[in-house]
Design a protein around this motif. Structure first.
Motif, PDB file in Angstrom:
ATOM      1  N   PRO A  54      41.808-115.365  27.307  1.00  0.00           N
ATOM      2  CA  PRO A  54      41.036-115.317  28.562  1.00  0.00           C
ATOM      3  C   PRO A  54      39.663-114.685  28.381  1.00  0.00           C
ATOM      4  CG  PRO A  54      43.278-114.523  28.902  1.00  0.00           C
ATOM      5  CD  PRO A  54      43.081-114.634  27.429  1.00  0.00           C
ATOM      6  N   VAL A  55      39.580-113.664  27.539  1.00  0.00           N
ATOM      7  CA  VAL A  55      38.294-113.006  27.301  1.00  0.00           C
ATOM      8  C   VAL A  55      37.330-113.951  26.593  1.00  0.00           C
ATOM      9  CG1 VAL A  55      37.169-111.019  26.218  1.00  0.00           C
ATOM     10  CG2 VAL A  55      39.465-110.781  27.169  1.00  0.00           C
ATOM     11  N   ALA A  56      37.861-114.789  25.700  1.00  0.00           N
ATOM     12  CA  ALA A  56      37.016-115.722  24.960  1.00  0.00           C
ATOM     13  C   ALA A  56      36.467-116.840  25.838  1.00  0.00           C
ATOM     14  CB  ALA A  56      37.808-116.324  23.795  1.00  0.00           C
ATOM     15  N   PHE A  57      37.239-117.235  26.863  1.00  0.00           N
ATOM     16  CA  PHE A  57      36.855-118.409  27.651  1.00  0.00           C
ATOM     17  C   PHE A  57      36.267-118.076  29.020  1.00  0.00           C
ATOM     18  CE2 PHE A  57      39.649-120.379  24.562  1.00  0.00           C
ATOM     19  CZ  PHE A  57      39.020-121.589  24.316  1.00  0.00           C
ATOM     20  N   LEU A 227      33.662-117.666  38.562  1.00  0.00           N
ATOM     21  CA  LEU A 227      34.733-118.536  38.071  1.00  0.00           C
ATOM     22  C   LEU A 227      34.112-119.678  37.280  1.00  0.00           C
ATOM     23  CD1 LEU A 227      37.045-118.656  41.222  1.00  0.00           C
ATOM     24  CD2 LEU A 227      37.344-117.311  39.132  1.00  0.00           C
ATOM     25  N   ARG A 228      33.786-119.394  36.042  1.00  0.00           N
ATOM     26  CA  ARG A 228      33.129-120.382  35.183  1.00  0.00           C
ATOM     27  C   ARG A 228      33.700-120.280  33.775  1.00  0.00           C
ATOM     28  NH1 ARG A 228      29.511-115.970  35.180  1.00  0.00           N
ATOM     29  NH2 ARG A 228      28.820-115.400  33.077  1.00  0.00           N
ATOM     30  N   LEU A 229      33.609-121.377  33.038  1.00  0.00           N
ATOM     31  CA  LEU A 229      33.986-121.386  31.635  1.00  0.00           C
ATOM     32  C   LEU A 229      32.821-120.832  30.836  1.00  0.00           C
ATOM     33  CD1 LEU A 229      36.324-122.307  29.765  1.00  0.00           C
ATOM     34  CD2 LEU A 229      35.059-124.441  29.424  1.00  0.00           C
ATOM     35  N   ASP A 230      33.083-119.822  30.031  1.00  0.00           N
ATOM     36  CA  ASP A 230      32.002-119.146  29.318  1.00  0.00           C
ATOM     37  C   ASP A 230      32.505-118.755  27.935  1.00  0.00           C
ATOM     38  OD1 ASP A 230      29.651-117.937  28.697  1.00  0.00           O
ATOM     39  OD2 ASP A 230      29.831-116.290  30.115  1.00  0.00           O
ATOM     40  N   LEU A 231      32.452-119.697  27.001  1.00  0.00           N
ATOM     41  CA  LEU A 231      33.017-119.502  25.671  1.00  0.00           C
ATOM     42  C   LEU A 231      32.080-118.634  24.833  1.00  0.00           C
ATOM     43  CD1 LEU A 231      35.221-120.069  23.658  1.00  0.00           C
ATOM     44  CD2 LEU A 231      34.086-122.212  23.055  1.00  0.00           C
ATOM     45  N   LEU A 233      33.149-115.047  22.947  1.00  0.00           N
ATOM     46  CA  LEU A 233      34.047-113.908  22.791  1.00  0.00           C
ATOM     47  C   LEU A 233      33.282-112.605  22.618  1.00  0.00           C
ATOM     48  CD1 LEU A 233      36.835-112.643  22.423  1.00  0.00           C
ATOM     49  CD2 LEU A 233      36.720-113.260  19.999  1.00  0.00           C
ATOM     50  N   GLY A 234      32.243-112.597  21.790  1.00  0.00           N
ATOM     51  CA  GLY A 234      31.508-111.363  21.531  1.00  0.00           C
ATOM     52  C   GLY A 234      30.885-110.782  22.784  1.00  0.00           C
ATOM     53  N   ALA A 235      30.145-111.621  23.527  1.00  0.00           N
ATOM     54  CA  ALA A 235      29.475-111.149  24.740  1.00  0.00           C
ATOM     55  C   ALA A 235      30.489-110.774  25.815  1.00  0.00           C
ATOM     56  CB  ALA A 235      28.514-112.219  25.259  1.00  0.00           C
ATOM     57  N   ASN A 236      31.531-111.593  25.971  1.00  0.00           N
ATOM     58  CA  ASN A 236      32.540-111.308  26.995  1.00  0.00           C
ATOM     59  C   ASN A 236      33.300-110.025  26.692  1.00  0.00           C
ATOM     60  OD1 ASN A 236      31.762-113.671  28.196  1.00  0.00           O
ATOM     61  ND2 ASN A 236      33.557-114.843  27.583  1.00  0.00           N
ATOM     62  N   LEU A 237      33.585-109.782  25.414  1.00  0.00           N
ATOM     63  CA  LEU A 237      34.287-108.550  25.042  1.00  0.00           C
ATOM     64  C   LEU A 237      33.402-107.335  25.281  1.00  0.00           C
ATOM     65  CD1 LEU A 237      36.856-107.322  23.865  1.00  0.00           C
ATOM     66  CD2 LEU A 237      35.876-107.636  21.579  1.00  0.00           C
TER      67      LEU A 237
END
Length: 276
Positions: A54-57, A227-231, A233-237
């Protein structure tokens, strides 16, 4: 400010940060493999993967940041008379600035930008920059020195700014700044910091009897597009780390009574009038 609390908060943050949890999980998997527990290792790997997907996407960090960043209105209506403006450090890269001999900032440079703009808008206001070093090592490099370099280049005149460079955290920001300027009852002071950090900062200032007006900047969440797809991982983490840091800070400050509540409200009458 208690040094034990400072060290304990640093240790607690390391333990609860998602990045650290991921590191511990990888270490556990390696340990299980080396000890021959292949079944447990596979389960741990699957669990870690499911937690990371989930964090990656998706922008999970933004989902946690949004309630904090929307706590106080952006671009608030300020009173005609502003007696003082305070900016909390945190965007300055003190070590890098010392080495390269120019002001270096993180991606959160909206704090000094807003400070400079408000200083020009209210030329009679007292100006405070509050920021020392929150690092456990290399504490000789102070955020205030970076701000001093920046102001010398583009204003305001550093001679007209009070620099508080001893603080290590938000509580000391407020405590040491108050000692320096001794704000009087009825004065209007504006506080500038990142929007996600503003609830904790407001709670600290209010607990110390300094009713500042929140002026949040540096918003990381994207209302209407959460609520968007945002692939990535580095930035989301990294965003998730920031969000957990703020929520953990709010809880720990409330438990230790450094703030009046987990999600404090403003204690300034002018700010309360615009609070939803």
């Amino acid at each position: 400010m208690d040094t034990a609390f400072f060290l304990a908060s640093k240790l607690a943050w390391f333990i609860v940060s998602p990045s650290s949890v991921m590191l511990v999980g990888l270490a556990l998997i390696l340990l299980l493999l080396r000890t021959g527990n292949l079944r447990l290792a596979r389960r741990a790997a699957a669990f870690l993967l499911l937690a990371l997907l989930p964090v990656a996407f998706f922008p999970v960090g933004e989902w946690l940041l949004f309630p904090l960043e929307s706590r106080f209105p952006a671009n608030p209506v300020l009173p005609e008379r502003v007696d003082g403006i305070i900016m909390l450090g945190g965007a300055e890269r003190a070590g890098h600035s010392s080495v390269w001999r120019q002001p270096e900032f993180t991606a959160h440079a909206e704090r000094p930008m807003a400070f400079i703009a408000l200083a020009r808008r209210y030329p009679q206001a007292k100006l405070i920059f509050s920021g020392g070093s929150g690092r456990l090592v290399d504490r000789d490099y102070r955020e205030g020195e970076v701000a001093r370099m920046l102001f010398a280049q583009i204003g305001p005149d550093p001679a007209g700014v009070t620099f508080e460079i001893a603080s290590r955290n938000t509580v000391e920001n407020a405590l040491y700044s108050k000692r320096l300027v001794s704000p009087r009852p009825g004065e209007n002071w504006v506080l500038i910091t990142s929007a996600a950090h503003m609830p904790r900062a407001i709670g600290v200032f209010c607990a110390l009897g300094w009713p500042v007006i929140p002026y949040p900047v540096d918003h990381q969440s994207w209302p209407g597009h959460l609520l968007r797809l945002d692939l990535n991982l580095g930035a989301n983490l990294a965003e998730l780390d920031s969000a957990v840091h703020e929520w953990a800070g709010l809880v720990s400050y409330a438990v230790t009574r450094k703030t009046p509540a987990v999600l404090p409200r403003p204690c300034n009458a002018a700010a309360s009038a615009t609070q939803p």
